[in-house]
Design a protein around this motif. Structure first.
Motif, mmCIF file in Angstrom:
data_model
loop_
_atom_site.group_PDB
_atom_site.id
_atom_site.type_symbol
_atom_site.label_atom_id
_atom_site.label_comp_id
_atom_site.label_asym_id
_atom_site.label_seq_id
_atom_site.Cartn_x
_atom_site.Cartn_y
_atom_site.Cartn_z
ATOM 1 N N LYS A 47 1.811 17.301 -2.037
ATOM 2 C CA LYS A 47 0.790 16.245 -1.985
ATOM 3 C C LYS A 47 1.431 14.882 -1.786
ATOM 4 O O LYS A 47 2.473 14.572 -2.386
ATOM 5 C CB LYS A 47 -0.018 16.207 -3.298
ATOM 6 N N GLY A 48 0.776 14.033 -0.987
ATOM 7 C CA GLY A 48 1.246 12.670 -0.793
ATOM 8 C C GLY A 48 2.616 12.623 -0.137
ATOM 9 O O GLY A 48 3.156 13.646 0.318
ATOM 10 N N LEU A 64 9.986 8.768 5.971
ATOM 11 C CA LEU A 64 9.984 7.336 6.306
ATOM 12 C C LEU A 64 8.596 7.031 6.831
ATOM 13 O O LEU A 64 8.186 7.572 7.861
ATOM 14 C CB LEU A 64 11.055 7.064 7.363
ATOM 15 N N VAL A 65 7.864 6.188 6.095
ATOM 16 C CA VAL A 65 6.455 5.940 6.435
ATOM 17 C C VAL A 65 6.248 4.442 6.656
ATOM 18 O O VAL A 65 6.064 3.684 5.695
ATOM 19 C CB VAL A 65 5.531 6.469 5.300
ATOM 20 N N PHE A 116 -0.571 7.981 6.827
ATOM 21 C CA PHE A 116 0.030 9.224 6.330
ATOM 22 C C PHE A 116 -1.059 10.058 5.665
ATOM 23 O O PHE A 116 -1.628 9.642 4.654
ATOM 24 C CB PHE A 116 1.140 8.903 5.329
ATOM 25 N N PRO A 117 -1.377 11.240 6.228
ATOM 26 C CA PRO A 117 -2.447 12.050 5.641
ATOM 27 C C PRO A 117 -2.137 12.395 4.185
ATOM 28 O O PRO A 117 -1.060 12.907 3.889
ATOM 29 C CB PRO A 117 -2.464 13.318 6.509
#
Ligand code: SME
Length: 161
Positions: free
Chosen positions: A83-84, A97-98, A104-105
């Motif tokens: 999750k996350g 890396l976001v 980001f789903p």
């Protein structure tokens, strides 16, 4: 005794991470207590890397990630594997890396100020140990140089454990 340098930290990002890696080695050397290491490491990075609003650990406990020592606002306590951003790093074993967390789903918004994020999986003797997570309030703030720097720092953290 370790003292954070009174000198200004370098503005060049690669140099900054080199200095922080040296400081992390000095700060952690000879200390094997997990909480002591993690707390000081989070403080070093949070105060050394500009424009972060959260820097800290989620540690694997009974099959889920549980928040550990960190700097920043109080955060979500438990995150399921997968999750996350944190759970994805834990599940895949790959750094996430976001540049824009809103794209980001399944991103988990612990602090609504966060806009970009890096999560590095932490492995101990081939097993997942937890993740190292940093958030910035600035979109596209975190890039490949920060990823390499955070991975190098995380490797120093995991040595001697
Ligand atoms: N944003 C993370 C949750 C942890 S906080 O950023 C401190 C995630 O999506 O896993």
């Amino acid at each position: 005794m370790f003292e954070m340098s009174a000198m200004a930290l370098p503005t060049d990002k690669k140099e900054l991470y080199q200095v922080l890696c040296e400081q992390a080695r000095g700060l952690l050397e000879g200390e094997h207590d997990l909480i002591a290491r993690a707390a000081n490491f989070a403080a070093l990075v949070y105060h050394g890397v500009p424009d972060l609003n959260w820097a800290g650990f989620y540690l694997l406990k009974n099959g889920e990630l549980v928040v550990g020592p960190f700097q920043g606002k109080p955060a979500c306590v438990r995150i399921a594997i997968g999750k996350g951003v944190c759970g994805t790093a834990a599940k895949t074993g790959q750094t996430q890396l976001v540049p824009n967390v809103h794209e980001f789903p399944g991103h988990i918004a612990c602090d609504s100020a966060s806009n970009s994020e890096i999560v590095v999986p932490l492995m101990l003797r081939g097993e997942l140990f937890g993740v190292w997570d940093v958030d910035s309030p600035t979109l596209n703030r975190l890039d490949a140089v920060d990823q390499a720097g955070m991975e190098a720092l995380a490797e120093i953290f995991m040595s001697e454990l």
